[in-house]
Enzyme design. Structure first.
Site, PDB file in Angstrom:
ATOM      1  N   ARG A 104      -3.132   3.754  -3.535  1.00  0.00           N
ATOM      2  CA  ARG A 104      -2.638   4.592  -4.645  1.00  0.00           C
ATOM      3  C   ARG A 104      -1.843   3.726  -5.593  1.00  0.00           C
ATOM      4  O   ARG A 104      -0.899   3.059  -5.185  1.00  0.00           O
ATOM      5  CB  ARG A 104      -1.720   5.700  -4.114  1.00  0.00           C
ATOM      6  CG  ARG A 104      -2.396   6.732  -3.310  1.00  0.00           C
ATOM      7  CD  ARG A 104      -1.549   7.981  -3.192  1.00  0.00           C
ATOM      8  NE  ARG A 104      -0.159   7.764  -2.861  1.00  0.00           N
ATOM      9  CZ  ARG A 104       0.733   8.728  -2.776  1.00  0.00           C
ATOM     10  NH1 ARG A 104       0.381   9.973  -3.028  1.00  0.00           N
ATOM     11  NH2 ARG A 104       1.971   8.479  -2.458  1.00  0.00           N
ATOM     12  N   THR A 108       0.636   5.747 -11.347  1.00  0.00           N
ATOM     13  CA  THR A 108      -0.202   6.902 -11.709  1.00  0.00           C
ATOM     14  C   THR A 108      -0.554   7.766 -10.502  1.00  0.00           C
ATOM     15  O   THR A 108      -1.012   8.901 -10.657  1.00  0.00           O
ATOM     16  CB  THR A 108      -1.520   6.418 -12.330  1.00  0.00           C
ATOM     17  OG1 THR A 108      -2.239   5.679 -11.320  1.00  0.00           O
ATOM     18  CG2 THR A 108      -1.276   5.511 -13.525  1.00  0.00           C
ATOM     19  N   ASP A 200       5.749   6.509   4.643  1.00  0.00           N
ATOM     20  CA  ASP A 200       4.528   5.779   4.284  1.00  0.00           C
ATOM     21  C   ASP A 200       3.772   5.393   5.563  1.00  0.00           C
ATOM     22  O   ASP A 200       4.229   4.537   6.318  1.00  0.00           O
ATOM     23  CB  ASP A 200       4.889   4.522   3.477  1.00  0.00           C
ATOM     24  CG  ASP A 200       3.655   3.856   2.900  1.00  0.00           C
ATOM     25  OD1 ASP A 200       2.747   3.514   3.700  1.00  0.00           O
ATOM     26  OD2 ASP A 200       3.581   3.689   1.679  1.00  0.00           O
ATOM     27  N   ASP A 203       2.723   1.620   5.979  1.00  0.00           N
ATOM     28  CA  ASP A 203       3.869   0.756   6.268  1.00  0.00           C
ATOM     29  C   ASP A 203       4.361   0.954   7.701  1.00  0.00           C
ATOM     30  O   ASP A 203       4.757  -0.003   8.369  1.00  0.00           O
ATOM     31  CB  ASP A 203       5.017   1.044   5.286  1.00  0.00           C
ATOM     32  CG  ASP A 203       4.766   0.402   3.929  1.00  0.00           C
ATOM     33  OD1 ASP A 203       3.915  -0.511   3.849  1.00  0.00           O
ATOM     34  OD2 ASP A 203       5.411   0.819   2.954  1.00  0.00           O
TER      35      ASP A 203
HETATM   36  C1  PRP Z   1      -1.813   6.576   1.728  1.00  0.00           C
HETATM   37  C2  PRP Z   1      -2.561   7.375   2.765  1.00  0.00           C
HETATM   38  C3  PRP Z   1      -3.703   7.948   1.983  1.00  0.00           C
HETATM   39  C4  PRP Z   1      -3.087   8.180   0.633  1.00  0.00           C
HETATM   40  C5  PRP Z   1      -2.792   9.636   0.487  1.00  0.00           C
HETATM   41  O1  PRP Z   1      -2.412   5.367   1.483  1.00  0.00           O
HETATM   42  O2  PRP Z   1      -2.968   6.598   3.862  1.00  0.00           O
HETATM   43  O3  PRP Z   1      -4.822   7.098   1.883  1.00  0.00           O
HETATM   44  O4  PRP Z   1      -1.857   7.447   0.595  1.00  0.00           O
HETATM   45  O5  PRP Z   1      -2.296   9.893  -0.774  1.00  0.00           O
HETATM   46  P1  PRP Z   1      -3.093  10.771  -1.837  1.00  0.00           P
HETATM   47  O6  PRP Z   1      -3.587  11.974  -1.120  1.00  0.00           O
HETATM   48  O7  PRP Z   1      -2.047  11.100  -2.864  1.00  0.00           O
HETATM   49  O8  PRP Z   1      -4.199   9.933  -2.398  1.00  0.00           O
HETATM   50  P2  PRP Z   1      -1.771   4.310   0.453  1.00  0.00           P
HETATM   51  O9  PRP Z   1      -2.344   4.514  -0.913  1.00  0.00           O
HETATM   52  O10 PRP Z   1      -0.282   4.337   0.599  1.00  0.00           O
HETATM   53  O11 PRP Z   1      -2.388   2.947   0.954  1.00  0.00           O
HETATM   54  P3  PRP Z   1      -2.205   2.196   2.357  1.00  0.00           P
HETATM   55  O12 PRP Z   1      -2.907   3.023   3.401  1.00  0.00           O
HETATM   56  O13 PRP Z   1      -2.895   0.904   2.101  1.00  0.00           O
HETATM   57  O14 PRP Z   1      -0.740   2.045   2.643  1.00  0.00           O
HETATM   58  N1  URA Z   2       0.881   8.362   1.643  1.00  0.00           N
HETATM   59  C1  URA Z   2       1.711   8.193   2.708  1.00  0.00           C
HETATM   60  O1  URA Z   2       1.574   7.221   3.471  1.00  0.00           O
HETATM   61  N2  URA Z   2       2.675   9.104   2.896  1.00  0.00           N
HETATM   62  C2  URA Z   2       2.836  10.152   2.091  1.00  0.00           C
HETATM   63  O2  URA Z   2       3.747  10.969   2.343  1.00  0.00           O
HETATM   64  C3  URA Z   2       1.966  10.301   0.996  1.00  0.00           C
HETATM   65  C4  URA Z   2       0.996   9.385   0.806  1.00  0.00           C
END
Ligand code: PRP
Ligand code: URA
Length: 209
Positions: A104, A108, A200, A203
């Site tokens: 994400r 945005t 997160d 993380d």
């Molecule tokens: C997180 C999570 C989803 C997304 C959800 O990933 O694992 O993929 O956010 O958010 P959304 O419904 O608003 O799209 P992130 O983008 O943080 O990436 P990561 O898994 O690499 O940490």
């Molecule tokens: N992605 C995450 O990892 N946690 C949240 O709460 C939303 C998006």
């Protein structure tokens, strides 16, 4: 309109309470994600069709049932979805695994694609998309779009925690895709994080914060 299945199983809910705790270590968080995925896998596959098969035991013929029809694929959304793969594959060892890399944009909140690799016969498979978090729904909607673009017809999505906003976005964009979650939380905060959520997920799985 798709169906939203919320798994109330006590073992899932118990493990989820520890997963949410900010004091849970990376090691324990990872183990819990895997264990919850295993338990959710059991529920998400509840309606898979079976076929009759006769098996010769050392004693006699047993009239048994085996999985019939379509083969399965597990598709994690990177990174956090990776944490759910081991648990799923432990339950369905013959499943193939495809990967969709999305993150994400922090400004945005729009998903950005950086990787897409599927088994060659993905269009013939029943696909279970896995990601711990369904927040705005942007990542899930995009992931399902990419899968449909390569011809996948049967998709379900499994998230550990979902926000109402993400459910609504998925149901609007993909009314044919059923959603399986362990918890339906309250709302999103200004940064697009699920409240109360677990923070997160990526993380916490990989210890990057
Ligand atoms: C997180 C999570 C989803 C997304 C959800 O990933 O694992 O993929 O956010 O958010 P959304 O419904 O608003 O799209 P992130 O983008 O943080 O990436 P990561 O898994 O690499 O940490
Ligand atoms: N992605 C995450 O990892 N946690 C949240 O709460 C939303 C998006």
């Amino acid at each position: 309109m798709s169906t939203v299945h919320v798994f109330e199983h006590p073992l899932i809910q118990h493990k989820l309470s520890i997963l949410r705790d900010k004091n849970t270590s990376v090691k324990e968080f990872r183990e819990l994600i895997s264990e919850i995925s295993m338990l959710m896998c059991y529920e998400v596959t509840r309606d898979l069709p079976l076929e009759e098969v006769d098996v010769e035991t050392p004693v006699a013929t047993a009239h048994c049932k085996r999985l019939a029809g379509k083969k399965l694929a597990i598709v994690p959304i990177l990174r956090a979805g990776l944490g759910m793969v081991d648990g799923m594959v432990a339950m369905i060892p013959s499943a193939k695994v495809g990967h969709i890399g999305l993150y994400r944009d922090p400004e945005t909140l729009e998903p950005v694609k950086y990787y897409f690799k599927m088994p060659p016969d993905i269009d013939e498979r029943e696909v279970i998309v896995v990601d711990p978090m369904l927040a705005t729904g942007g990542s899930a909607v995009a992931a399902v779009n990419f899968l449909k673009e390569v011809g996948v017809k049967h998709i379900r999505i499994m998230d550990i925690i979902a926000a109402p906003e993400g459910i609504a976005a998925m149901q609007k964009a993909h009314p044919d895709v059923d959603i399986y979650v362990a918890a339906l939380d309250d709302h999103l905060n200004d940064h697009g994080y699920i409240v109360p959520g677990l923070g997160d997920a990526g993380d916490r799985i990989f210890g990057t914060k």
